[in-house]
Design an enzyme around this catalytic site. Structure first.
Site, PDB file in Angstrom:
ATOM      1  N   ASP A   1       1.693  40.937  47.662  1.00 32.96           N
ATOM      2  CA  ASP A   1       0.782  41.214  48.376  1.00 32.96           C
ATOM      3  C   ASP A   1       0.132  42.503  47.887  1.00 32.96           C
ATOM      4  O   ASP A   1      -0.566  43.065  48.576  1.00 32.96           O
ATOM      5  CB  ASP A   1       1.258  41.073  49.809  1.00 32.96           C
ATOM      6  CG  ASP A   1       2.310  42.095  50.001  1.00 32.96           C
ATOM      7  OD1 ASP A   1       2.855  42.693  49.097  1.00 32.96           O
ATOM      8  OD2 ASP A   1       3.061  41.662  51.004  1.00 32.96           O
TER       9      ASP A   1
ATOM     10  N   GLU B   1       5.287  33.644  46.562  1.00 36.42           N
ATOM     11  CA  GLU B   1       5.552  34.126  48.025  1.00 36.42           C
ATOM     12  C   GLU B   1       3.824  34.030  48.836  1.00 36.42           C
ATOM     13  O   GLU B   1       3.621  34.972  49.357  1.00 36.42           O
ATOM     14  CB  GLU B   1       6.051  35.439  47.889  1.00 36.42           C
ATOM     15  CG  GLU B   1       6.720  36.003  49.020  1.00 36.42           C
ATOM     16  CD  GLU B   1       7.080  37.610  49.160  1.00 36.42           C
ATOM     17  OE1 GLU B   1       6.387  38.502  49.140  1.00 36.42           O
ATOM     18  OE2 GLU B   1       8.204  37.552  48.787  1.00 36.42           O
TER      19      GLU B   1
ATOM     20  N   GLU C   1      -1.680  45.383  52.624  1.00 42.37           N
ATOM     21  CA  GLU C   1      -1.007  44.169  51.991  1.00 42.37           C
ATOM     22  C   GLU C   1      -1.419  43.075  52.788  1.00 42.37           C
ATOM     23  O   GLU C   1      -1.681  41.878  52.454  1.00 42.37           O
ATOM     24  CB  GLU C   1       0.434  44.339  51.957  1.00 42.37           C
ATOM     25  CG  GLU C   1       1.241  45.046  50.816  1.00 42.37           C
ATOM     26  CD  GLU C   1       0.997  46.552  51.510  1.00 42.37           C
ATOM     27  OE1 GLU C   1       0.699  46.991  52.870  1.00 42.37           O
ATOM     28  OE2 GLU C   1       1.404  47.591  50.572  1.00 42.37           O
TER      29      GLU C   1
ATOM     30  N   HIS D   1       8.574  53.551  52.240  1.00 40.09           N
ATOM     31  CA  HIS D   1       7.499  53.747  51.489  1.00 40.09           C
ATOM     32  C   HIS D   1       5.915  53.391  51.960  1.00 40.09           C
ATOM     33  O   HIS D   1       5.058  53.407  51.378  1.00 40.09           O
ATOM     34  CB  HIS D   1       7.725  53.010  50.151  1.00 40.09           C
ATOM     35  CG  HIS D   1       7.699  51.512  50.050  1.00 40.09           C
ATOM     36  ND1 HIS D   1       8.487  50.677  50.732  1.00 40.09           N
ATOM     37  CD2 HIS D   1       6.587  50.809  49.947  1.00 40.09           C
ATOM     38  CE1 HIS D   1       8.001  49.434  50.621  1.00 40.09           C
ATOM     39  NE2 HIS D   1       6.877  49.516  50.128  1.00 40.09           N
TER      40      HIS D   1
ATOM     41  N   ARG E   1       2.402  52.665  53.449  1.00 40.54           N
ATOM     42  CA  ARG E   1       1.360  53.609  53.568  1.00 40.54           C
ATOM     43  C   ARG E   1       1.115  53.891  55.038  1.00 40.54           C
ATOM     44  O   ARG E   1       1.001  54.907  55.218  1.00 40.54           O
ATOM     45  CB  ARG E   1      -0.006  53.175  53.126  1.00 40.54           C
ATOM     46  CG  ARG E   1      -0.361  53.222  51.477  1.00 40.54           C
ATOM     47  CD  ARG E   1      -1.490  52.679  50.895  1.00 40.54           C
ATOM     48  NE  ARG E   1      -2.001  53.368  49.799  1.00 40.54           N
ATOM     49  CZ  ARG E   1      -1.429  53.010  48.513  1.00 40.54           C
ATOM     50  NH1 ARG E   1      -0.284  52.457  48.260  1.00 40.54           N
ATOM     51  NH2 ARG E   1      -1.975  53.672  47.386  1.00 40.54           N
TER      52      ARG E   1
ATOM     53  N   HIS F   1      11.402  56.787  47.432  1.00 36.60           N
ATOM     54  CA  HIS F   1      10.379  56.285  46.721  1.00 36.60           C
ATOM     55  C   HIS F   1       9.521  57.264  45.881  1.00 36.60           C
ATOM     56  O   HIS F   1       9.168  58.619  46.484  1.00 36.60           O
ATOM     57  CB  HIS F   1       9.601  55.686  47.608  1.00 36.60           C
ATOM     58  CG  HIS F   1       8.458  54.779  46.911  1.00 36.60           C
ATOM     59  ND1 HIS F   1       7.442  54.991  46.624  1.00 36.60           N
ATOM     60  CD2 HIS F   1       8.545  53.249  46.858  1.00 36.60           C
ATOM     61  CE1 HIS F   1       6.900  53.942  45.914  1.00 36.60           C
ATOM     62  NE2 HIS F   1       7.546  52.932  46.072  1.00 36.60           N
TER      63      HIS F   1
END
Ligand code: UD1
Ligand code: UDP
Length: 379
Positions: free
Chosen positions: A101, A123, A137, A209, A211, A242
């Protein structure tokens, strides 16, 4: 099949989780008698993907070099779409595959659609049903589903999501998640952790990580990690940070002084699997880690309000705790203090696959590209 009659399958990879979850697919196409695999690396993640390729022995054929420090979604999307359109135009594959995604996957599906190349989504069908969570995503997944030729759903729930959105049943295939194939391969290798930890302490592994967790939510998560560290003297924290510039400086400022917290560079995949196995508890907003923790029977507190992986929550290994510091610290304390509560969560389960997903995907792509003629028809 002679090399000239083999079908060309372009496997596109951009980020760390795509490198992990596409490696088994790439290996399956490479091992086939009918396919010629071309690995297109967008390098959305330059540093994080490289060690994964090395671990799995994957060598990209094309490198689009799109990553920029602190890249915005719009600039990244621009670079990805034009460079992928160009690369796919040049490669002229018979079939395109990409996983997940990310912005790389959205651009891959869009570029394939523009060029009329059939696109298979590995997926497919994961949904939180909240378009902005995770951001971007969930929106990417929905868009990709409506641009794909074949949909490789990891679980029955993912297949149901696709059917509810009107995707043609005949194009959806239940395959399991290729991340479990990768996990099995890594678990067999038993890679050393490479970080010295105190064997007498209980390990808590942390990653963040997303957003939507950047800024204040990340600060709140750090406060909860501090509280857990200060309350439990027998606990050690391992946090592979990250490289997103919105993450590291905040974590260093808020956690850097804790004597039993180790902030380290991202771990190689084999080492990270070893760390998961060694951990008593995982705190993470990652998607893939929810699947791996479930397969390993490691309780994971999911630092998000919604998850597209309800299977992990349903089988008891994962708990959605959001980023409220009190809620995270209280749930962690419950598990660290109460053996019965801990044992209830720490049960390995395999709702995400049996480790043979990539072979299924390769075989479905083969059938799509080289349909078997029945004897009656060919006679
Ligand atoms: C991306 C994906 C996210 C996925 C995550 C996996 C999008 C929009 N986001 O998020 O879905 O869960 O990867 O980790 O597709 N950086 C480096 N080196 C690297 C990788 C990143 O320095 O190897 C830094 C760069 O400054 C880069 C920034 O991190 O600009 C952000 O990378 P980006 O891919 O845009 O977003 P992620 O947060 O990594
Ligand atoms: N991972 C890793 N090293 C680390 C942290 C994570 O190899 O230091 C692996 C982890 O095992 C999982 C994947 O990276 O397979 C998850 O990636 P990430 O959390 O970045 O992305 P998401 O799955 O949320 O898209």
């Amino acid at each position: 099949m002679s090399s000239s009659t083999r079908k060309t399958v372009a496997c596109i990879v951009g980020t760390r989780p795509e490198a992990i979850k596409m490696a088994p697919v790439i290996r399956a196409v490479q091992a086939s008698s009918w396919g010629r695999c071309r690995v297109i690396f967008t390098a959305q993640h330059r540093d994080l993907a490289a060690p994964i390729f090395e671990f799995f022995g994957v060598h990209p054929d094309v490198d689009l070099d799109v990553m920029r420090p602190g890249q915005s979604l719009a600039d990244l999307s621009n670079r990805l779409l034009s460079s992928l359109h160009h690369a796919l135009g040049r490669e002229a594959p018979d079939f395109v595959l990409a996983q997940g995604d990310t912005t790389t996957v959205l651009a891959s599906a869009l570029a394939s659609f523009m060029l009329g190349a059939p696109f298979g989504h590995v997926e497919a069908g994961l949904r939180t049903h909240r378009l902005d969570s995770p951001f971007p995503e969930e929106a990417n997944r929905v868009a990709v589903s409506h641009l794909s030729t074949l949909h490789f759903a990891p679980t029955p729930a993912a297949r149901e999501n696709l059917l509810r959105e009107g995707i043609d049943r005949a194009t959806i295939h239940l395959t399991g998640n290729t991340g479990i194939d990768a996990l099995h391969a890594a678990a067999r290798r038993e890679t050393p952790l490479g970080a010295s930890l105190d064997p007498r302490r209980r390990l808590i592994l942390v990653t963040v990580h997303r957003r939507e967790n950047q800024g204040d939510p990340l600060r709140r998560i750090c406060r909860s990690v501090r509280a857990i560290h200060d309350r439990f003297e027998d606990v050690e924290i391992l946090w592979p940070v990250h490289p997103n510039p919105a993450v590291g400086p905040v974590v260093a400022e808020m956690i850097g002084d804790l004597p039993r917290a180790r902030l380290v560079e991202p771990l190689g995949y084999g080492a990270f699997v070893t760390a998961m196995k060694r951990a008593v508890l995982i705190l993470s907003d990652s998607g893939g880690i929810q699947e791996e923790a479930t397969a390993l029977g490691k309780p994971v507190l999911v630092l998000r309000r919604f998850s597209e992986r309800g299977e992990a929550v349903d089988c008891g290994v994962a708990r959605l705790v959001g980023c409220d510091p009190e809620a995270i610290a209280a749930e962690a304390a419950r598990l660290l203090l109460d053996d019965d509560a801990y044992r209830t969560l720490a049960q390995a389960a395999s709702p995400f696959g049996d480790g043979r997903s990539a072979a299924r995907i390769a075989s479905i792509v083969k059938k799509h590209l080289i349909p078997v003629r029945s004897k009656a028809v060919s006679a």
